[in-house]
Write a protein that holds these residues in place. Structure first.
Motif, mmCIF file in Angstrom:
data_model
loop_
_atom_site.group_PDB
_atom_site.id
_atom_site.type_symbol
_atom_site.label_atom_id
_atom_site.label_comp_id
_atom_site.label_asym_id
_atom_site.label_seq_id
_atom_site.Cartn_x
_atom_site.Cartn_y
_atom_site.Cartn_z
ATOM 1 N N LYS A 140 20.204 -16.812 1.631
ATOM 2 C CA LYS A 140 20.753 -18.003 1.713
ATOM 3 C C LYS A 140 21.411 -18.108 3.171
ATOM 4 N N GLN A 141 21.877 -17.085 3.595
ATOM 5 C CA GLN A 141 22.624 -17.083 5.151
ATOM 6 C C GLN A 141 21.344 -17.391 6.178
ATOM 7 N N GLU A 142 20.368 -16.728 5.903
ATOM 8 C CA GLU A 142 19.293 -16.833 6.821
ATOM 9 C C GLU A 142 18.637 -18.544 6.855
ATOM 10 N N ILE A 143 18.671 -18.860 5.797
ATOM 11 C CA ILE A 143 18.330 -20.347 5.805
ATOM 12 C C ILE A 143 19.140 -21.276 6.316
ATOM 13 N N LYS A 144 20.593 -20.652 6.187
ATOM 14 C CA LYS A 144 21.505 -21.548 6.830
ATOM 15 C C LYS A 144 21.341 -21.598 8.197
ATOM 16 N N GLU A 145 21.358 -20.334 8.770
ATOM 17 C CA GLU A 145 21.555 -20.325 10.384
ATOM 18 C C GLU A 145 20.180 -20.882 10.935
ATOM 19 N N LYS A 146 19.036 -20.355 10.269
ATOM 20 C CA LYS A 146 17.797 -21.109 11.010
ATOM 21 C C LYS A 146 17.320 -22.554 10.644
ATOM 22 N N GLU A 147 17.576 -22.896 9.668
ATOM 23 C CA GLU A 147 17.168 -24.207 9.225
ATOM 24 C C GLU A 147 18.039 -25.311 8.915
ATOM 25 N N LYS A 148 19.601 -24.648 9.017
ATOM 26 C CA LYS A 148 20.757 -25.528 8.614
ATOM 27 C C LYS A 148 20.697 -26.314 7.412
ATOM 28 N N LEU A 149 20.192 -25.717 6.584
ATOM 29 C CA LEU A 149 19.986 -26.316 5.076
ATOM 30 C C LEU A 149 20.784 -25.301 4.017
ATOM 31 N N THR A 150 21.076 -25.795 2.999
ATOM 32 C CA THR A 150 21.636 -25.061 2.046
ATOM 33 C C THR A 150 20.692 -24.824 0.687
ATOM 34 N N ALA A 151 20.572 -23.755 0.308
ATOM 35 C CA ALA A 151 19.857 -23.404 -1.221
ATOM 36 C C ALA A 151 20.582 -22.869 -2.115
ATOM 37 N N SER A 152 19.975 -22.979 -3.292
ATOM 38 C CA SER A 152 20.739 -22.472 -4.410
ATOM 39 C C SER A 152 19.649 -21.400 -5.023
ATOM 40 N N ILE A 153 20.476 -20.228 -5.595
ATOM 41 C CA ILE A 153 19.491 -19.180 -6.010
ATOM 42 C C ILE A 153 20.074 -18.689 -7.509
ATOM 43 N N GLY A 154 19.357 -18.561 -8.235
ATOM 44 C CA GLY A 154 19.580 -17.669 -9.540
ATOM 45 C C GLY A 154 19.025 -16.437 -9.596
ATOM 46 N N LEU A 155 19.581 -15.496 -10.163
ATOM 47 C CA LEU A 155 19.172 -14.224 -10.214
ATOM 48 C C LEU A 155 19.201 -13.695 -11.669
ATOM 49 N N GLY A 156 18.079 -13.075 -12.206
ATOM 50 C CA GLY A 156 18.213 -12.757 -13.667
ATOM 51 C C GLY A 156 16.936 -11.685 -13.846
ATOM 52 N N PRO A 157 16.960 -11.573 -15.068
ATOM 53 C CA PRO A 157 15.987 -10.533 -15.553
ATOM 54 C C PRO A 157 14.389 -10.873 -15.625
ATOM 55 N N ASN A 158 14.218 -12.150 -15.524
ATOM 56 C CA ASN A 158 12.973 -13.067 -15.674
ATOM 57 C C ASN A 158 13.022 -14.190 -15.031
ATOM 58 N N LYS A 159 12.002 -14.750 -14.762
ATOM 59 C CA LYS A 159 11.642 -16.161 -14.159
ATOM 60 C C LYS A 159 12.572 -17.351 -15.014
ATOM 61 N N LEU A 160 12.602 -16.983 -16.230
ATOM 62 C CA LEU A 160 13.102 -18.436 -17.032
ATOM 63 C C LEU A 160 14.768 -18.157 -16.875
ATOM 64 N N ILE A 161 15.117 -16.985 -16.801
ATOM 65 C CA ILE A 161 16.741 -17.172 -16.613
ATOM 66 C C ILE A 161 17.028 -17.228 -14.980
ATOM 67 N N ALA A 162 16.262 -17.027 -14.484
ATOM 68 C CA ALA A 162 16.355 -17.357 -12.856
ATOM 69 C C ALA A 162 16.335 -18.803 -12.562
ATOM 70 N N LYS A 163 15.384 -19.239 -13.192
ATOM 71 C CA LYS A 163 14.968 -20.827 -13.023
ATOM 72 C C LYS A 163 16.068 -21.449 -13.428
ATOM 73 N N ILE A 164 16.752 -21.266 -14.719
ATOM 74 C CA ILE A 164 17.805 -22.173 -15.422
ATOM 75 C C ILE A 164 19.121 -21.612 -14.464
#
Ligand code: TTP
Ligand code: MG
Length: 382
Positions: free
Chosen positions: A138-162
């Motif tokens: 997130k930090q690197e995207i903020k610094e290099k692209e001046k944009l924000t991202a949202s991230i989900g972290l979980g045990p699989n793709k479904l949970i991460a996506k939600i």
């Protein structure tokens, strides 16, 4: 070993890029999409920044509606919406740069659309480490692209996506394996990828509101009620993320909502070639059933698709897809997969023509509805 998967999704992507590049627009409501033509425009909103979302403007809303909402706000003394054209080339370049940043942190990533990717972080061994990596990305995207991202972290793709959608914008939502069921249970069923407006309505009629409510159904109930995703969900997919959403709902053994509402999803993070697709679409100035006209326009779309294929890393395609939206917004998506890959404009035109014909007679268009939008896409690129 327990997996750790992150899902990253850029915030109000097209609009954020425009806001970044035009400092005069900062803080104003922005809509990227078709030309509103003072309320007479016929296309749709691609995206709206968060200030414009406060006016109830969303992706896929008719641009004329967005114009009305803007005028209404103006009458109340609030700022008018700034309408901007879609600059696809610019967003693709930014998208590419973001994917390159992500790639530094994991060798297993899967780009799921222009502004989202799954990142396999299993190799960092603990959730604490994975959280640190997510913060760094997130930090690197903020610094290099001046944009924000949202991230989900979980045990699989479904949970991460939600999870990535839970604290937008600029969010980081972590769901540990033991929290999965508690995390899912209170959510409205619509939060489950694959549950679109029709399925939502179907369940609501039975008093089912939350994911927890869905747990009363047995596996057989689910299968009987929902059938296969191909027939139920094909029409509700967004044209912008053709395979990504289907991949989530359609496991190897077909649709299995029963497992998914319990947080179970084994699908791997893989950059499969079939996720890639090239598509073009066009909204007509007026709805029409003029065969000659539609055919000419669709040939034009086929030509641009082939041009883009020639400039891509791919040479051939196996699947052709046609999207038809009628007056009143009913949308049908039809596809055909050929036994062998092809690469020529002639084949594409021929296959698309075969899919188009039924829309001019009772087979796909018994009520003779006029056509508002057409789209052509190729998939299974190689
Ligand atoms: P999304 O990630 O769905 O939306 P978003 O990034 O604009 O907003 P959010 O903060 O909620 O993630 O889609 C990414 C981009 O894809 C979006 O900026 C514009 C484009 N898009 C369309 O052109 N049409 C659509 O219907 C959707 C959903 C997206
Ligand atoms: Mg996004």
């Amino acid at each position: 070993m327990e997996r750790m998967i992150a899902h990253l999704d850029m915030d109000a992507f097209f609009a954020s890029v425009e806001e970044r590049d035009n400092p005069r627009l900062r803080g104003l409501p922005i809509v990227v999409g078709a030309d509103p033509m003072e309320g007479k425009g016929r296309g749709v909103v691609s995206t709206a920044n968060y200030a414009a979302r406060a006016y109830s403007i969303r992706s896929a809303l008719p641009i004329s509606k967005a114009w009305q909402f803007s005028q209404k706000a103006k009458r109340k003394g609030r700022p008018e919406v700034i309408f901007l054209d879609v600059d696809f080339r610019k967003y693709s370049k930014v998208s590419h740069e973001i994917m390159e940043i992500i790639r530094k942190y994991s060798s297993t990533i899967e780009q799921a659309s222009i502004d989202e990717a799954y990142i396999d972080l299993t190799h960092v061994e603990s959730f604490e480490n994975a959280i640190e990596i997510c913060k760094k990305i997130k930090q690197e995207i903020k610094e290099k692209e001046k944009l924000t991202a949202s991230i989900g972290l979980g045990p699989n793709k479904l949970i991460a996506k939600i999870a990535s959608d839970m604290q937008k914008p600029d969010g980081l939502t972590v769901v540990h394996p033991e929290q999965v069921e508690n995390f899912l249970e209170p959510l409205p069923i619509r939060k489950m990828p694959g549950i679109g407006p029709k399925t939502e309505l179907f369940f609501k009629k039975q008093g089912v509101m939350t994911i927890n409510d869905l747990k009363k159904y047995s596996k057989d109930d689910m299968r009987n009620m929902l059938g296969s995703p191909r027939t139920n969900f094909a029409q509700t997919q967004s044209v912008f993320r053709p395979k990504a959403s289907t991949k989530l709902v359609r496991g190897k053994w077909g649709f299995d909502l029963y497992d998914r509402i319990r947080g179970i999803d084994e699908s791997p993070v893989t950059e499969e070639y079939e996720i890639k697709s090239i598509g073009e679409q066009e909204t007509f100035r007026e709805d029409t059933l003029d065969f000659k006209f539609v055919f000419e326009r669709i040939e034009g779309l086929c030509e641009s698709v082939i041009r883009r294929l020639k400039h891509s890393d791919f040479k051939k395609f196996r699947t052709v897809v046609i999207t038809i939206r009628f007056s009143g917004f009913e949308t049908k998506i039809r596809s055909h997969t050929m036994p062998k890959p092809a690469g020529s404009l002639k084949v594409l035109k021929g296959e698309i023509a075969k899919l188009l014909m039924p829309f001019f007679d009772a087979r796909e268009n018994p009520k003779r509805k006029k056509i508002r939008l057409i789209g052509v896409r190729i998939e299974k690129l190689s």
